[in-house]
Scaffold this motif. Structure first.
Motif, PDB file in Angstrom:
ATOM      1  N   SER A 127      84.154 -38.322   8.690  1.00  0.00           N
ATOM      2  CA  SER A 127      85.139 -37.450   8.055  1.00  0.00           C
ATOM      3  C   SER A 127      84.896 -37.402   6.552  1.00  0.00           C
ATOM      4  N   ILE A 128      84.491 -36.230   6.046  1.00  0.00           N
ATOM      5  CA  ILE A 128      84.269 -36.087   4.611  1.00  0.00           C
ATOM      6  C   ILE A 128      85.594 -36.200   3.854  1.00  0.00           C
ATOM      7  N   GLY A 129      86.676 -35.772   4.508  1.00  0.00           N
ATOM      8  CA  GLY A 129      87.992 -35.892   3.889  1.00  0.00           C
ATOM      9  C   GLY A 129      88.378 -37.335   3.639  1.00  0.00           C
ATOM     10  N   LYS A 130      88.111 -38.195   4.648  1.00  0.00           N
ATOM     11  CA  LYS A 130      88.420 -39.619   4.475  1.00  0.00           C
ATOM     12  C   LYS A 130      87.527 -40.256   3.420  1.00  0.00           C
ATOM     13  N   PHE A 131      86.285 -39.778   3.327  1.00  0.00           N
ATOM     14  CA  PHE A 131      85.373 -40.315   2.319  1.00  0.00           C
ATOM     15  C   PHE A 131      85.970 -40.130   0.920  1.00  0.00           C
ATOM     16  N   PHE A 132      86.406 -38.905   0.612  1.00  0.00           N
ATOM     17  CA  PHE A 132      86.954 -38.649  -0.722  1.00  0.00           C
ATOM     18  C   PHE A 132      88.321 -39.288  -0.912  1.00  0.00           C
ATOM     19  N   MET A 133      89.075 -39.436   0.177  1.00  0.00           N
ATOM     20  CA  MET A 133      90.365 -40.110   0.067  1.00  0.00           C
ATOM     21  C   MET A 133      90.178 -41.571  -0.353  1.00  0.00           C
ATOM     22  N   TYR A 134      89.252 -42.268   0.348  1.00  0.00           N
ATOM     23  CA  TYR A 134      88.991 -43.660  -0.006  1.00  0.00           C
ATOM     24  C   TYR A 134      88.336 -43.776  -1.376  1.00  0.00           C
ATOM     25  N   ILE A 151      79.770 -47.189  -3.910  1.00  0.00           N
ATOM     26  CA  ILE A 151      79.032 -48.148  -3.073  1.00  0.00           C
ATOM     27  C   ILE A 151      79.871 -48.543  -1.868  1.00  0.00           C
ATOM     28  N   ILE A 152      81.139 -48.874  -2.095  1.00  0.00           N
ATOM     29  CA  ILE A 152      82.022 -49.267  -0.994  1.00  0.00           C
ATOM     30  C   ILE A 152      82.161 -48.142   0.027  1.00  0.00           C
ATOM     31  N   CYS A 153      82.333 -46.910  -0.451  1.00  0.00           N
ATOM     32  CA  CYS A 153      82.516 -45.781   0.460  1.00  0.00           C
ATOM     33  C   CYS A 153      81.259 -45.497   1.280  1.00  0.00           C
ATOM     34  N   PHE A 154      80.086 -45.622   0.657  1.00  0.00           N
ATOM     35  CA  PHE A 154      78.853 -45.390   1.418  1.00  0.00           C
ATOM     36  C   PHE A 154      78.610 -46.506   2.437  1.00  0.00           C
ATOM     37  N   VAL A 155      79.010 -47.729   2.109  1.00  0.00           N
ATOM     38  CA  VAL A 155      78.931 -48.812   3.088  1.00  0.00           C
ATOM     39  C   VAL A 155      79.850 -48.517   4.271  1.00  0.00           C
ATOM     40  N   MET A 156      81.064 -48.035   3.981  1.00  0.00           N
ATOM     41  CA  MET A 156      82.002 -47.677   5.052  1.00  0.00           C
ATOM     42  C   MET A 156      81.459 -46.525   5.893  1.00  0.00           C
ATOM     43  N   SER A 194      84.783 -46.281 -25.886  1.00  0.00           N
ATOM     44  CA  SER A 194      83.569 -46.680 -25.173  1.00  0.00           C
ATOM     45  C   SER A 194      83.878 -47.679 -24.074  1.00  0.00           C
ATOM     46  N   ASN A 195      84.778 -48.628 -24.351  1.00  0.00           N
ATOM     47  CA  ASN A 195      85.158 -49.609 -23.330  1.00  0.00           C
ATOM     48  C   ASN A 195      85.910 -48.953 -22.188  1.00  0.00           C
ATOM     49  N   LEU A 196      86.772 -48.001 -22.512  1.00  0.00           N
ATOM     50  CA  LEU A 196      87.530 -47.291 -21.481  1.00  0.00           C
ATOM     51  C   LEU A 196      86.590 -46.520 -20.564  1.00  0.00           C
ATOM     52  N   VAL A 197      85.653 -45.796 -21.147  1.00  0.00           N
ATOM     53  CA  VAL A 197      84.701 -45.017 -20.349  1.00  0.00           C
ATOM     54  C   VAL A 197      83.830 -45.935 -19.501  1.00  0.00           C
ATOM     55  N   MET A 198      83.382 -47.042 -20.110  1.00  0.00           N
ATOM     56  CA  MET A 198      82.543 -47.979 -19.360  1.00  0.00           C
ATOM     57  C   MET A 198      83.289 -48.533 -18.149  1.00  0.00           C
ATOM     58  N   GLY A 199      84.550 -48.875 -18.323  1.00  0.00           N
ATOM     59  CA  GLY A 199      85.353 -49.385 -17.213  1.00  0.00           C
ATOM     60  C   GLY A 199      85.496 -48.363 -16.099  1.00  0.00           C
ATOM     61  N   LEU A 200      85.706 -47.099 -16.483  1.00  0.00           N
ATOM     62  CA  LEU A 200      85.834 -46.042 -15.478  1.00  0.00           C
ATOM     63  C   LEU A 200      84.519 -45.802 -14.741  1.00  0.00           C
ATOM     64  N   VAL A 201      83.408 -45.807 -15.492  1.00  0.00           N
ATOM     65  CA  VAL A 201      82.098 -45.583 -14.867  1.00  0.00           C
ATOM     66  C   VAL A 201      81.762 -46.705 -13.889  1.00  0.00           C
ATOM     67  N   ILE A 202      81.975 -47.943 -14.315  1.00  0.00           N
ATOM     68  CA  ILE A 202      81.693 -49.076 -13.420  1.00  0.00           C
ATOM     69  C   ILE A 202      82.578 -49.006 -12.188  1.00  0.00           C
ATOM     70  N   GLY A 203      83.850 -48.662 -12.388  1.00  0.00           N
ATOM     71  CA  GLY A 203      84.762 -48.540 -11.251  1.00  0.00           C
ATOM     72  C   GLY A 203      84.326 -47.467 -10.280  1.00  0.00           C
ATOM     73  N   LEU A 204      83.834 -46.325 -10.803  1.00  0.00           N
ATOM     74  CA  LEU A 204      83.365 -45.240  -9.945  1.00  0.00           C
ATOM     75  C   LEU A 204      82.133 -45.659  -9.159  1.00  0.00           C
ATOM     76  N   VAL A 205      81.210 -46.345  -9.812  1.00  0.00           N
ATOM     77  CA  VAL A 205      79.986 -46.787  -9.128  1.00  0.00           C
ATOM     78  C   VAL A 205      80.326 -47.749  -7.987  1.00  0.00           C
ATOM     79  N   ILE A 206      81.198 -48.713  -8.264  1.00  0.00           N
ATOM     80  CA  ILE A 206      81.573 -49.675  -7.222  1.00  0.00           C
ATOM     81  C   ILE A 206      82.302 -48.960  -6.085  1.00  0.00           C
ATOM     82  N   ALA A 207      83.179 -48.012  -6.411  1.00  0.00           N
ATOM     83  CA  ALA A 207      83.909 -47.267  -5.387  1.00  0.00           C
ATOM     84  C   ALA A 207      82.950 -46.472  -4.502  1.00  0.00           C
TER      85      ALA A 207
END
Length: 423
Positions: free
Chosen positions: A325-332, A373-378, A358-371
């Motif tokens: 489900s592509i919908g569930k992918f983007f939801m998670y 990775i988790i979604c592709f594993v799922m 710069s710290n705010l953007v870095m935190g968001l980018v790292i969070g997106l990358v980890i998210a």
């Protein structure tokens, strides 16, 4: 001409089926039970009162089809020439075509069904809900077809092997002075050779079944295999092989090669990295046998697509690719990004009077990358069908021995970085 066998209960004349729970032939009417070995031995006597299988004959039709007359009701059963057991569509009587397993076609061994249809249904339900990214309506809206217990033909390959492999291996040493950080990398050519024995590497021998699907339900415990008897087939479907021992051998050889390299690589120790350069192996002795393994199969359709599931009838391992489900992918993805991106951004800007961009953007980018990775594993958990590349489960315990090897130093390379250039 081939014998068509209906196994009838000596007590009441009812039809006998092999019970995975009892591990015996069980009468559908009076519930009498019979040990397979004793039943076959008594039937072989051919005397009045013995457990004698009823027989009929079949005639070959056009297009490679075969017709069978059910001994119980007289109904016509149609199948192809590789069908070895089935059920009458009119009276549901188990039918075994004994001649399909005579001479060279007779299996050397069989693993009887250990798990019944109820267990297969329960495992299927668990499998359908095991992956979080399967559409919620899949299990309720798919069109389930009949769950079938099938004895699938397998070739089992044995081999005693001598293998060699060479590797490029590295070691690292690090140090610093006032101005620079140094990394010294030493390169080695490493060789390992050894012997090992493989037993019972399976390869399904019927063109009707997807090789990857059959690979995915491994392993089978061949220690539980027993001598073949047609009586084990009563109540189940069965196929004889239509792919030869030689035709299946390349699949076993690839698994032997890859497993040999992995075993030898495991003996290259105390290095930072180890990469395979060359490998070869030689079968000093090889052979094999023919066996029938128990498999529960189910085909289902959903949104116009066909999905096939298989369960190991001995161990209960269930496999089969599930819809995504592509919908569930983007939801998670949104949920994980909000949690991780927000949390990391808060941590990286904590203690600052003014929020650091710069710290705010870095935190968001790292969070997106980890998210992501988790979604592709799922997403990957919706796929459980794969081709078997190795045969680690088939290495005879205690047979692996390293017989030769060397570690040759090649060169050293030193890199330095200025400390004021470090990030």
């Amino acid at each position: 001409m081939s014998e068509l066998q209906n196994y009838k209960c000596p007590a009441c004349g009812g039809m006998l089926q092999f019970s995975s729970r009892e591990q015996k032939l069980v009468c559908a009417n009076c519930k009498s039970t019979y040990d397979v070995g004793e039943f076959e031995a008594a039937g072989g006597l051919g005397e009045a009162g013995d457990y004698q299988a009823q027989t009929d004959t079949w005639n070959v039709q056009a297009d490679g089809l075969v017709t069978y007359a059910c001994k119980n009701c007289g109904g016509e059963v149609v199948g192809d020439q590789s069908m070895a057991s089935t059920k009458c569509p009119y009276c549901d009587s188990p039918i075994v075509i004994a001649g399909q397993f005579s001479g060279a076609q007779r299996p050397d061994a069989i693993i009887p069904f250990k798990l019944n249809k109820h267990a297969a249904k329960e495992q299927l339900k668990k499998h359908m809900t095991s992956a979080k990214m399967v559409p919620s309506v899949f299990s309720s809206e798919n069109h389930l077809q009949e769950l079938k217990g099938v004895y699938v033909p397998f070739w089992l390959y044995d081999a005693d092997v001598h293998a060699q492999a060479t590797f490029e291996a590295t070691k690292e040493r690090k140090w610093s002075d006032a101005s620079y950080n140094y990394t010294e990398t030493s390169y080695f050519q490493v060789m390992r050779g050894g012997t090992m024995s493989f037993r019972n590497i399976p390869a399904d021998a019927s063109s009707k079944f997807d090789d990857k699907l059959m690979d995915s339900i491994e392993p089978f415990n061949t220690d539980e295999a027993t001598n073949f008897s047609p009586a084990y087939l009563a109540g189940y479907l069965a196929e004889k092989y239509d792919v030869s021992f030689a035709e299946c051998m390349p699949r076993a050889d690839e698994r032997i090669k890859n497993t040999s390299v992995n075993l030898l690589k495991g003996q290259v120790k105390d290095y930072k990295s180890v990469n395979v350069q060359t490998s070869n192996y030689q079968k000093m002795q090889s052979g094999g046998k023919y066996a029938l393994f128990p498999v529960w199969l189910l085909n289902t359709t959903w949104n116009g697509k066909k999905f096939t599931f298989a369960m190991n009838g001995q161990t209960g391992k269930m496999v089969g690719d599930l819809p995504f489900s592509i919908g569930k992918f983007f939801m998670y993805l949104i949920i994980f990004f909000a949690i991780l991106g927000g949390g990391l951004s808060a941590l990286m800007t904590k203690g600052y009077t003014n929020i650091q961009g710069s710290n705010l953007v870095m935190g968001l980018v790292i969070g997106l990358v980890i998210a992501l990775i988790i979604c592709f594993v799922m997403k990957g958990k919706t796929k459980s069908v794969h081709q078997a590349k190795t045969a680690s489960d088939c290495v005879l315990k205690g047979s692996f021995r390293v017989t030769e090897g060397y570690d040759n130093f090649l060169r050293t390379q030193t890199n330095k970085t200025a400390k004021n250039q470090n990030s």
